[in-house]
Every structure is written in C-alpha cells, then in structure tokens.
Design a protein around this motif. Structure first.
Motif, PDB file in Angstrom:
ATOM      1  N   ALA A  33     -21.178-135.036  18.110  1.00  0.00           N
ATOM      2  CA  ALA A  33     -21.085-136.418  17.613  1.00  0.00           C
ATOM      3  C   ALA A  33     -19.904-136.560  16.649  1.00  0.00           C
ATOM      4  CB  ALA A  33     -22.383-136.819  16.920  1.00  0.00           C
ATOM      5  N   LEU A  34     -19.679-135.557  15.823  1.00  0.00           N
ATOM      6  CA  LEU A  34     -18.510-135.591  14.940  1.00  0.00           C
ATOM      7  C   LEU A  34     -17.222-135.554  15.752  1.00  0.00           C
ATOM      8  CD1 LEU A  34     -19.675-133.282  12.021  1.00  0.00           C
ATOM      9  CD2 LEU A  34     -19.392-135.755  11.992  1.00  0.00           C
ATOM     10  N   GLY A  35     -17.231-134.833  16.866  1.00  0.00           N
ATOM     11  CA  GLY A  35     -16.070-134.827  17.754  1.00  0.00           C
ATOM     12  C   GLY A  35     -15.817-136.196  18.362  1.00  0.00           C
ATOM     13  N   VAL A  36     -16.880-136.894  18.733  1.00  0.00           N
ATOM     14  CA  VAL A  36     -16.742-138.236  19.299  1.00  0.00           C
ATOM     15  C   VAL A  36     -16.179-139.197  18.258  1.00  0.00           C
ATOM     16  CG1 VAL A  36     -18.007-140.209  20.248  1.00  0.00           C
ATOM     17  CG2 VAL A  36     -18.588-137.917  20.971  1.00  0.00           C
ATOM     18  N   THR A  37     -16.647-139.079  17.029  1.00  0.00           N
ATOM     19  CA  THR A  37     -16.228-140.027  15.995  1.00  0.00           C
ATOM     20  C   THR A  37     -14.883-139.701  15.376  1.00  0.00           C
ATOM     21  OG1 THR A  37     -17.361-138.804  14.242  1.00  0.00           O
ATOM     22  CG2 THR A  37     -18.615-140.542  15.354  1.00  0.00           C
ATOM     23  N   SER A  38     -14.337-138.520  15.649  1.00  0.00           N
ATOM     24  CA  SER A  38     -13.115-138.097  14.974  1.00  0.00           C
ATOM     25  C   SER A  38     -11.905-138.958  15.302  1.00  0.00           C
ATOM     26  CB  SER A  38     -12.811-136.637  15.296  1.00  0.00           C
ATOM     27  OG  SER A  38     -12.560-136.487  16.676  1.00  0.00           O
ATOM     28  N   CYS A  39     -11.915-139.640  16.431  1.00  0.00           N
ATOM     29  CA  CYS A  39     -10.735-140.422  16.802  1.00  0.00           C
ATOM     30  C   CYS A  39     -10.780-141.860  16.299  1.00  0.00           C
ATOM     31  CB  CYS A  39     -10.564-140.419  18.314  1.00  0.00           C
ATOM     32  SG  CYS A  39     -11.902-141.257  19.172  1.00  0.00           S
ATOM     33  N   LYS A  66     -12.428-137.911  23.819  1.00  0.00           N
ATOM     34  CA  LYS A  66     -13.613-138.670  23.419  1.00  0.00           C
ATOM     35  C   LYS A  66     -14.682-138.724  24.512  1.00  0.00           C
ATOM     36  CE  LYS A  66     -14.998-143.190  21.671  1.00  0.00           C
ATOM     37  NZ  LYS A  66     -14.517-144.504  21.246  1.00  0.00           N
ATOM     38  N   PRO A  67     -14.330-138.988  25.782  1.00  0.00           N
ATOM     39  CA  PRO A  67     -15.379-139.004  26.818  1.00  0.00           C
ATOM     40  C   PRO A  67     -16.060-137.651  27.007  1.00  0.00           C
ATOM     41  CG  PRO A  67     -13.389-140.067  27.628  1.00  0.00           C
ATOM     42  CD  PRO A  67     -13.041-139.444  26.320  1.00  0.00           C
ATOM     43  N   ILE A  68     -15.301-136.573  26.870  1.00  0.00           N
ATOM     44  CA  ILE A  68     -15.885-135.240  27.022  1.00  0.00           C
ATOM     45  C   ILE A  68     -16.884-134.979  25.898  1.00  0.00           C
ATOM     46  CG2 ILE A  68     -15.383-132.763  27.030  1.00  0.00           C
ATOM     47  CD1 ILE A  68     -12.630-133.546  28.261  1.00  0.00           C
ATOM     48  N   ILE A  74     -24.280-136.684  24.150  1.00  0.00           N
ATOM     49  CA  ILE A  74     -25.427-137.384  24.729  1.00  0.00           C
ATOM     50  C   ILE A  74     -26.361-136.391  25.424  1.00  0.00           C
ATOM     51  CG2 ILE A  74     -26.117-139.040  26.518  1.00  0.00           C
ATOM     52  CD1 ILE A  74     -23.604-140.667  25.692  1.00  0.00           C
ATOM     53  N   GLY A  75     -25.801-135.410  26.115  1.00  0.00           N
ATOM     54  CA  GLY A  75     -26.629-134.394  26.760  1.00  0.00           C
ATOM     55  C   GLY A  75     -27.424-133.570  25.757  1.00  0.00           C
ATOM     56  N   LEU A  76     -26.749-133.116  24.690  1.00  0.00           N
ATOM     57  CA  LEU A  76     -27.435-132.314  23.679  1.00  0.00           C
ATOM     58  C   LEU A  76     -28.471-133.140  22.908  1.00  0.00           C
ATOM     59  CD1 LEU A  76     -24.470-130.186  22.279  1.00  0.00           C
ATOM     60  CD2 LEU A  76     -26.377-129.389  23.676  1.00  0.00           C
ATOM     61  N   ILE A  77     -28.134-134.390  22.628  1.00  0.00           N
ATOM     62  CA  ILE A  77     -29.093-135.266  21.943  1.00  0.00           C
ATOM     63  C   ILE A  77     -30.324-135.487  22.823  1.00  0.00           C
ATOM     64  CG2 ILE A  77     -29.485-137.636  21.151  1.00  0.00           C
ATOM     65  CD1 ILE A  77     -26.542-137.606  20.168  1.00  0.00           C
ATOM     66  N   GLY A  78     -30.093-135.745  24.102  1.00  0.00           N
ATOM     67  CA  GLY A  78     -31.213-135.937  25.018  1.00  0.00           C
ATOM     68  C   GLY A  78     -32.109-134.715  25.103  1.00  0.00           C
ATOM     69  N   LEU A  79     -31.502-133.534  25.234  1.00  0.00           N
ATOM     70  CA  LEU A  79     -32.296-132.304  25.273  1.00  0.00           C
ATOM     71  C   LEU A  79     -33.021-132.063  23.952  1.00  0.00           C
ATOM     72  CD1 LEU A  79     -29.869-129.900  27.164  1.00  0.00           C
ATOM     73  CD2 LEU A  79     -32.078-130.751  27.966  1.00  0.00           C
ATOM     74  N   GLY A  80     -32.343-132.367  22.847  1.00  0.00           N
ATOM     75  CA  GLY A  80     -32.970-132.193  21.533  1.00  0.00           C
ATOM     76  C   GLY A  80     -34.169-133.106  21.351  1.00  0.00           C
TER      77      GLY A  80
END
Length: 130
Positions: A33-39, A66-68, A74-80
């Motif tokens: 999530a931090l990677g997604v928000t970094s840009c 960002k898409p990666i 989203i995958g890790l959040i869903g599994l979590g």
C-alpha cells in the motif's frame, strides 16, 4: 487422555502458524500500500505537512509501477482479511481470539485498505488540494 492432549497441541500449533501467516500478509499489504501511494498520495501528504524539497518530485518516478503495487496490495489485503475474518475454527472461539497481535493485524489491514483506496482514487480528489 493423551490423544486429546495431542489434538489440542496440534490445534494450538495450527493456530500459531495461522497467526504468523496473517501477520506476514498484513505487513506485506501495508508495504505494498505504501508502494501504491508513493507516486501520488505520499508527495501530497508531505507537501501538506510542510515538507518540501526537490526530492519529492522524484517520488513520481514510481508511477509506472502503481498498477503492479495495487494488484499486489489488493491481493495481500484480500488474503489477510480472509485469514482474519473469514477463517474461524472451533479453537478460535474457545480461546476468545482477541489478542494484541490480532488487533495490530486488523489495524494494519484496515490502514492498508484506506491507503490503497486513497491512492486509486487520487485522480478524483487530489486536484482539489493543488
């Protein structure tokens, strides 16, 4: 009597392994999530907090990834969330299931969800702050 103890020990060790996996999923989702928000969200948050410098502009170099990061997060959040809320066993109900670590994992998952939602909708709300 011994067989009951063996079953309880096996159930306890499975519960411990599940908590470890859940912690890794929550931590990984927070990092993604931090990677997604970094840009987009992180530079805006830094500017709004009063932090300035030319180096903030270099954070936009991560925009192509960002898409990666979003798919991974989203995958890790869903599994979590599935590990925390979806999988309930009789052992969890007996033990109460509320520990400090489970609250920390839930906080990490919900924080990750909020960060990813902010990052994916930044195109809508970010121009209001510029």
């Amino acid at each position: 009597m011994d067989q009951t103890d063996d079953i309880a020990d096996a159930s306890s060790s499975r519960s411990k392994v599940r908590r470890q996996h859940t912690g890794w999923l929550a931590g990984g989702s927070l990092l993604a999530a931090l990677g997604v928000t970094s840009c987009c969200v992180l530079p805006l948050a830094l500017v709004l907090a009063g932090v300035s410098g030319a180096w903030i502009g270099t954070l936009t170099a991560l925009e192509p990834y960002k898409p990666i990061f979003a798919v991974i997060a989203i995958g890790l959040i869903g599994l979590g969330f599935w590990q925390v809320y979806g999988r309930r066993t009789k052992c969890d109900d007996r033990q109460g299931g509320r520990t400090v670590s489970s609250l920390t994992v839930k906080l990490a998952l919900w924080t990750s969800t909020l960060l990813v939602a902010l990052a994916l909708t930044a195109g809508v709300w970010a121009p209001l702050f510029y």
